[in-house]
Design a protein around this motif. Structure first.
Motif, PDB file in Angstrom:
ATOM      1  N   SER A 184     -12.471  -4.369  -4.117  1.00 15.38           N
ATOM      2  CA  SER A 184     -12.740  -5.187  -2.902  1.00 15.38           C
ATOM      3  C   SER A 184     -12.869  -6.493  -2.977  1.00 15.38           C
ATOM      4  O   SER A 184     -12.304  -7.124  -1.875  1.00 15.38           O
ATOM      5  N   VAL A 185     -13.259  -7.155  -4.035  1.00 17.22           N
ATOM      6  CA  VAL A 185     -13.263  -8.587  -4.303  1.00 17.22           C
ATOM      7  C   VAL A 185     -11.761  -8.874  -4.278  1.00 17.22           C
ATOM      8  O   VAL A 185     -11.491 -10.073  -3.442  1.00 17.22           O
ATOM      9  N   LYS A 186     -11.072  -8.592  -4.827  1.00 16.92           N
ATOM     10  CA  LYS A 186      -9.621  -8.787  -5.286  1.00 16.92           C
ATOM     11  C   LYS A 186      -8.823  -8.614  -3.817  1.00 16.92           C
ATOM     12  O   LYS A 186      -7.883  -9.415  -3.393  1.00 16.92           O
ATOM     13  N   ALA A 187      -9.009  -7.512  -3.247  1.00 21.13           N
ATOM     14  CA  ALA A 187      -8.508  -7.179  -1.959  1.00 21.13           C
ATOM     15  C   ALA A 187      -8.671  -8.278  -0.737  1.00 21.13           C
ATOM     16  O   ALA A 187      -7.708  -8.899  -0.054  1.00 21.13           O
ATOM     17  N   MET A 196       6.193 -21.084  -9.081  1.00 21.63           N
ATOM     18  CA  MET A 196       7.362 -20.731  -8.280  1.00 21.63           C
ATOM     19  C   MET A 196       8.494 -20.168  -9.125  1.00 21.63           C
ATOM     20  O   MET A 196       9.365 -19.135  -9.050  1.00 21.63           O
ATOM     21  N   SER A 197       8.413 -20.711 -10.377  1.00 21.27           N
ATOM     22  CA  SER A 197       9.439 -20.300 -11.435  1.00 21.27           C
ATOM     23  C   SER A 197       9.310 -18.879 -11.717  1.00 21.27           C
ATOM     24  O   SER A 197      10.066 -18.040 -12.169  1.00 21.27           O
ATOM     25  N   ARG A 198       8.008 -18.573 -11.951  1.00 22.24           N
ATOM     26  CA  ARG A 198       7.441 -17.058 -12.476  1.00 22.24           C
ATOM     27  C   ARG A 198       7.970 -16.120 -11.471  1.00 22.24           C
ATOM     28  O   ARG A 198       8.500 -15.011 -11.764  1.00 22.24           O
ATOM     29  N   ILE A 199       7.825 -16.476 -10.178  1.00 23.99           N
ATOM     30  CA  ILE A 199       8.207 -15.557  -8.968  1.00 23.99           C
ATOM     31  C   ILE A 199       9.578 -15.385  -9.187  1.00 23.99           C
ATOM     32  O   ILE A 199      10.237 -14.350  -9.145  1.00 23.99           O
ATOM     33  N   GLU A 200      10.521 -16.371  -9.473  1.00 26.37           N
ATOM     34  CA  GLU A 200      11.832 -16.445  -9.263  1.00 26.37           C
ATOM     35  C   GLU A 200      12.400 -15.553 -10.477  1.00 26.37           C
ATOM     36  O   GLU A 200      13.613 -15.513 -10.655  1.00 26.37           O
ATOM     37  N   THR A 212      -4.838 -12.004  -9.220  1.00 28.81           N
ATOM     38  CA  THR A 212      -5.034 -11.340 -10.343  1.00 28.81           C
ATOM     39  C   THR A 212      -4.234 -11.762 -11.647  1.00 28.81           C
ATOM     40  O   THR A 212      -3.537 -12.794 -11.419  1.00 28.81           O
ATOM     41  N   ASN A 213      -4.226 -10.871 -12.722  1.00 29.88           N
ATOM     42  CA  ASN A 213      -3.449 -11.378 -13.805  1.00 29.88           C
ATOM     43  C   ASN A 213      -1.900 -11.263 -13.633  1.00 29.88           C
ATOM     44  O   ASN A 213      -1.242 -10.994 -14.686  1.00 29.88           O
ATOM     45  N   LYS A 214      -1.742 -10.537 -12.648  1.00 32.01           N
ATOM     46  CA  LYS A 214      -0.386 -10.155 -11.998  1.00 32.01           C
ATOM     47  C   LYS A 214       0.237 -10.628 -10.722  1.00 32.01           C
ATOM     48  O   LYS A 214      -0.708 -10.951 -10.044  1.00 32.01           O
ATOM     49  N   VAL A 215       1.346 -10.535 -10.470  1.00 34.44           N
ATOM     50  CA  VAL A 215       1.815 -10.915  -9.213  1.00 34.44           C
ATOM     51  C   VAL A 215       1.281  -9.921  -7.981  1.00 34.44           C
ATOM     52  O   VAL A 215       1.167  -8.806  -8.287  1.00 34.44           O
ATOM     53  N   THR A 216       1.023 -10.511  -7.023  1.00 30.73           N
ATOM     54  CA  THR A 216       0.381  -9.667  -5.823  1.00 30.73           C
ATOM     55  C   THR A 216       0.986 -10.136  -4.474  1.00 30.73           C
ATOM     56  O   THR A 216       1.647 -11.103  -4.690  1.00 30.73           O
ATOM     57  N   ILE A 217       0.814  -9.429  -3.436  1.00 29.64           N
ATOM     58  CA  ILE A 217       1.511  -9.950  -2.092  1.00 29.64           C
ATOM     59  C   ILE A 217       0.830 -11.255  -1.694  1.00 29.64           C
ATOM     60  O   ILE A 217       1.370 -11.987  -0.897  1.00 29.64           O
ATOM     61  N   ALA A 218      -0.355 -11.836  -2.324  1.00 27.08           N
ATOM     62  CA  ALA A 218      -0.822 -13.113  -2.031  1.00 27.08           C
ATOM     63  C   ALA A 218       0.238 -14.204  -2.528  1.00 27.08           C
ATOM     64  O   ALA A 218       0.448 -14.971  -1.903  1.00 27.08           O
ATOM     65  N   ASP A 219       0.759 -13.879  -3.704  1.00 30.83           N
ATOM     66  CA  ASP A 219       1.799 -14.879  -4.217  1.00 30.83           C
ATOM     67  C   ASP A 219       2.930 -14.858  -3.117  1.00 30.83           C
ATOM     68  O   ASP A 219       3.720 -16.027  -2.894  1.00 30.83           O
ATOM     69  N   ILE A 220       3.399 -13.530  -2.970  1.00 28.57           N
ATOM     70  CA  ILE A 220       4.700 -13.460  -1.991  1.00 28.57           C
ATOM     71  C   ILE A 220       4.439 -13.948  -0.875  1.00 28.57           C
ATOM     72  O   ILE A 220       5.365 -14.836   0.013  1.00 28.57           O
ATOM     73  N   LYS A 226       0.762  -1.227   0.091  1.00 30.09           N
ATOM     74  CA  LYS A 226       0.102   0.127   0.096  1.00 30.09           C
ATOM     75  C   LYS A 226       0.920   1.318   0.058  1.00 30.09           C
ATOM     76  O   LYS A 226       0.655   2.485  -0.602  1.00 30.09           O
ATOM     77  N   MET A 227       1.880   1.248   0.706  1.00 28.54           N
ATOM     78  CA  MET A 227       2.816   2.590   0.854  1.00 28.54           C
ATOM     79  C   MET A 227       3.650   2.558  -0.447  1.00 28.54           C
ATOM     80  O   MET A 227       4.034   3.983  -0.764  1.00 28.54           O
ATOM     81  N   TYR A 228       4.246   1.397  -0.858  1.00 31.00           N
ATOM     82  CA  TYR A 228       5.167   1.857  -1.991  1.00 31.00           C
ATOM     83  C   TYR A 228       5.104   1.073  -3.122  1.00 31.00           C
ATOM     84  O   TYR A 228       5.777   1.151  -4.151  1.00 31.00           O
ATOM     85  N   GLY A 229       4.160   0.266  -3.315  1.00 35.02           N
ATOM     86  CA  GLY A 229       3.779  -0.657  -4.561  1.00 35.02           C
ATOM     87  C   GLY A 229       2.918  -0.355  -5.323  1.00 35.02           C
ATOM     88  O   GLY A 229       2.824  -1.139  -6.551  1.00 35.02           O
ATOM     89  N   GLY A 230       2.115   0.594  -5.014  1.00 34.37           N
ATOM     90  CA  GLY A 230       1.060   0.748  -6.405  1.00 34.37           C
ATOM     91  C   GLY A 230       0.019  -0.082  -6.256  1.00 34.37           C
ATOM     92  O   GLY A 230       0.061  -0.872  -5.558  1.00 34.37           O
ATOM     93  N   LYS A 231      -1.070   0.015  -7.075  1.00 27.01           N
ATOM     94  CA  LYS A 231      -2.180  -0.634  -6.965  1.00 27.01           C
ATOM     95  C   LYS A 231      -2.099  -2.352  -7.576  1.00 27.01           C
ATOM     96  O   LYS A 231      -2.843  -3.275  -6.881  1.00 27.01           O
ATOM     97  N   ASP A 232      -0.887  -2.660  -8.273  1.00 18.28           N
ATOM     98  CA  ASP A 232      -0.807  -3.917  -8.493  1.00 18.28           C
ATOM     99  C   ASP A 232      -0.544  -4.997  -7.589  1.00 18.28           C
ATOM    100  O   ASP A 232      -1.253  -6.205  -7.547  1.00 18.28           O
ATOM    101  N   TRP A 233       0.084  -4.643  -6.533  1.00 16.97           N
ATOM    102  CA  TRP A 233       0.460  -5.441  -5.406  1.00 16.97           C
ATOM    103  C   TRP A 233      -0.850  -5.892  -4.636  1.00 16.97           C
ATOM    104  O   TRP A 233      -0.773  -6.831  -3.947  1.00 16.97           O
TER     105      TRP A 233
END
Length: 194
Positions: free
Chosen positions: A79-82, A175-179, A141-149, A67-74
């Motif tokens: 509301s549903v995605k959050a 895992m490979s995508r994260i790496e 989502t269709n991008k990495v979020t803090i859920a993945d991390i 929320k502080m540094y990552g922008g809306k993607d993270w």
């Protein structure tokens, strides 16, 4: 050695934030000292200090950094995605902790656990992840979020808990995508997943 500390370090690196890391002396119970308990009354790592803000708990720290540094993607505003992300943060604190994290603590630190329960929780968790990740590239989502991390570290360290990921192809690909993310950093015990 802490996967929870690692996920914070990973997030800081993915966000390209400069930080100073300080190791807490566990064997000497530094995390139970009065100065540490002022930062986290539960006496657990990680703790994040950002100017005058002091936060405890890896899940809470991930939310703050996003929320502080990552922008809306993270951490999307939707509301549903959050809510979905918060669900995965809860999974990290519950099933991941009681499953692969507990198995790792048992096999590398000798921590006593209910072995059958931890194996059962781990299998159930991996089956849920495999199904989800066979349909989607990321957890929410269709991008990495803090859920993945939040979920990644103890899954990536599952081999240290005598858990094989061979039959979980979609999990290994995730895992490979994260790496491969710009700014990715590893930790002791992690090996490339594919």
């Amino acid at each position: 050695m802490s996967g929870n500390c690692y996920k914070v370090r990973l997030m800081l690196s993915l966000l390209n934030l400069k930080y100073e890391s300080r190791i807490v002396n566990g064997p000497e119970k530094e995390h139970k000292s009065s100065s540490f308990l002022e930062m986290n009354p539960f006496g657990q790592v990680p703790v994040l200090k950002d100017n005058d803000i002091v936060l405890r708990d890896s899940q809470a720290i991930l939310v703050y950094l996003a929320k502080m540094y990552g922008g809306k993607d993270w951490f999307p505003e939707d509301s549903v995605k959050a809510a979905d992300i918060v669900g995965w943060l809860s999974t990290s604190a519950n099933e991941v902790s009681r499953g692969p994290s507990a198995l790792r603590a048992h096999f590398i630190l000798g921590r006593p656990i209910n072995l059958e329960e931890a194996k059962s929780v781990t299998t159930s968790l991996l089956n849920v992840l495999e199904k989800k990740l066979s349909e989607f590239q990321w957890l929410v989502t269709n991008k990495v979020t803090i859920a993945d991390i939040a979920i990644y570290p103890y899954i990536a360290l599952a081999h240290q808990g005598n858990v094989s990921l061979l039959e979980y192809k979609s999990v290994r690909e995730w895992m490979s995508r994260i790496e491969k993310l710009p700014g990715y950093v590893g930790m002791v015990g992690l090996t490339p997943s594919i």
